[in-house]
Design a protein around this motif. Structure first.
Motif, PDB file in Angstrom:
ATOM      1  N   LYS A 120       3.621   1.556  -1.672  1.00 15.56           N
ATOM      2  CA  LYS A 120       3.971   1.708  -3.089  1.00 15.56           C
ATOM      3  C   LYS A 120       2.780   2.184  -3.912  1.00 15.56           C
ATOM      4  O   LYS A 120       2.923   3.018  -4.825  1.00 15.56           O
ATOM      5  N   LYS A 146       0.226   3.998  -2.940  1.00 13.16           N
ATOM      6  CA  LYS A 146      -0.025   5.420  -2.676  1.00 13.16           C
ATOM      7  C   LYS A 146       0.943   6.284  -3.462  1.00 13.16           C
ATOM      8  O   LYS A 146       0.563   7.336  -3.997  1.00 13.16           O
ATOM      9  N   GLN A 147       2.198   5.859  -3.541  1.00 15.46           N
ATOM     10  CA  GLN A 147       3.203   6.613  -4.303  1.00 15.46           C
ATOM     11  C   GLN A 147       2.849   6.681  -5.783  1.00 15.46           C
ATOM     12  O   GLN A 147       3.127   7.674  -6.458  1.00 15.46           O
ATOM     13  N   LYS A 148       2.207   5.616  -6.276  1.00 12.20           N
ATOM     14  CA  LYS A 148       1.806   5.563  -7.686  1.00 12.20           C
ATOM     15  C   LYS A 148       0.399   6.118  -7.916  1.00 12.20           C
ATOM     16  O   LYS A 148      -0.117   6.056  -9.029  1.00 12.20           O
ATOM     17  N   LYS A 149      -0.215   6.615  -6.807  1.00 11.41           N
ATOM     18  CA  LYS A 149      -1.566   7.175  -6.871  1.00 11.41           C
ATOM     19  C   LYS A 149      -2.603   6.151  -7.373  1.00 11.41           C
ATOM     20  O   LYS A 149      -3.518   6.472  -8.126  1.00 11.41           O
ATOM     21  N   LEU A 150      -2.392   4.898  -6.920  1.00  8.75           N
ATOM     22  CA  LEU A 150      -3.342   3.823  -7.215  1.00  8.75           C
ATOM     23  C   LEU A 150      -4.171   3.524  -5.955  1.00  8.75           C
ATOM     24  O   LEU A 150      -3.767   3.854  -4.834  1.00  8.75           O
ATOM     25  N   PRO A 151      -5.332   2.876  -6.114  1.00  7.82           N
ATOM     26  CA  PRO A 151      -6.136   2.512  -4.937  1.00  7.82           C
ATOM     27  C   PRO A 151      -5.352   1.572  -4.029  1.00  7.82           C
ATOM     28  O   PRO A 151      -4.543   0.767  -4.497  1.00  7.82           O
ATOM     29  N   ASN A 190       0.819  -1.219   0.000  1.00  5.45           N
ATOM     30  CA  ASN A 190       0.000   0.000   0.000  1.00  5.45           C
ATOM     31  C   ASN A 190       0.851   1.266   0.000  1.00  5.45           C
ATOM     32  O   ASN A 190       0.438   2.296  -0.552  1.00  5.45           O
TER      33      ASN A 190
END
Length: 297
Positions: free
Chosen positions: A285, A287-292, A283
């Motif tokens: 990672k 968040k860093q990629k702006k994914l759910p 999670n």
């Protein structure tokens, strides 16, 4: 604990998941199985220290650290990636292992590839003294012996038994303990064909097959489709899945059902091998990629 999956499929196919993730709060799933006889052997050899190998978010590293604390062993983790040396506090897996007494040795990826070489092991013995060595991922003959206990009499009603595959120990145990009429299907979390040879070292039967179409690009790789699948599955079943192993396996099995891979009326057992501790790291990672982010509770 076997749990029926409340999803209706065509051709009266039924899906059940064996909740190995519930067998221990911190040494869960196949890690508890793999460590069982290794810990007994370490005690029989009067070893005081367990030494093993793993990556930044390794389920195995976390499990060995807690098992060592629980059973009275010192623990040493040889961690892949020397850039992680000063980032332990930022990493939930390594932080957990350290809080449970594990000492770390961070090595470069190049040196990490030498982990099976005698010269490398001898250097570790000079630094850490006499230790009981547990391979990366925990797979050896004693680990396979433990994994042979995953299938019980309760599992005899199933036609197919499916599991994720990392180092090959878990599927080898399932292969050895399966009934003659059962087929074992493995879903590798890594790219490459080398796993077949690894499994044949320990597996005593030919009742198995690897399905290599669901690694999502390789070990630790995820995409939006997989994330949404895991979260939707959790909403429907209340069963949390990790994105490295079991999540990919369950995705693959359901996709194969929809593609009519399994005969009508097949009874399929999914093995949940744990690994939920890795969700926190994933999670970060995501968040860093702006994914759910992934849901687990």
């Amino acid at each position: 604990m076997n749990q029926q999956i409340p999803i209706n499929f065509q051709h009266s196919i039924s899906l059940t998941i064996k909740r190995e993730d519930l067998n221990h709060p911190f040494i869960s799933g196949n890690k508890l199985r793999k460590l069982k006889y290794n810990l007994l052997q370490a005690k029989a050899e009067n070893k005081e220290t367990l030494l093993t190998f793993g990556g930044a978010f390794s389920n195995h590293i976390a499990a060995v650290a807690y098992a060592g604390k629980e059973q009275g062993f010192k623990t040493v983790g040889i961690i892949r990636g020397d850039e992680l040396f000063d980032k332990t506090e930022e990493n939930p897996t390594l932080r957990f292992a350290q809080e449970n007494g594990m000492k770390f040795e961070f090595v470069s990826r190049e040196d990490y590839r030498l982990k099976s070489e005698n010269q490398f092991i001898e250097k570790l013995k000079k630094k850490f003294g006499d230790f009981y060595l547990i391979p990366e991922g925990g797979t050896n003959e004693l680990a396979v012996k433990g994994c042979e206990e995953i299938l019980t009499e309760e599992g005899s009603v199933f036609d197919y038994v499916c599991c994720a595959v990392g180092t090959g120990g878990t599927i080898s145990g399932l292969i050895n303990s399966a009934l003659p009429n059962q087929k074992i299907l493995g879903f590798p979390a890594l790219k490459g064909d080398f796993l077949t040879d690894e499994i044949r070292i320990f597996a005593k039967k030919d009742n198995w097959n690897l399905i290599s179409d669901y690694h999502f690009g390789g070990y630790g790789k995820v995409n939006l489709e997989l994330i949404e699948f895991i979260n939707t599955f959790f909403e429907k079943t209340k069963v949390p899945l990790d994105p490295i192993y079991t999540g990919k396996m369950v995705f693959g099995v359901i996709d194969l059902i929809n593609k009519n891979y399994f005969p009508a009326h097949s009874k399929i057992l999914l093995i949940h091998t744990g690994g939920l501790q890795g969700i926190d790291g994933m999670n970060i990672k995501l968040k860093q990629k702006k994914l759910p982010i992934l849901k687990k509770q």
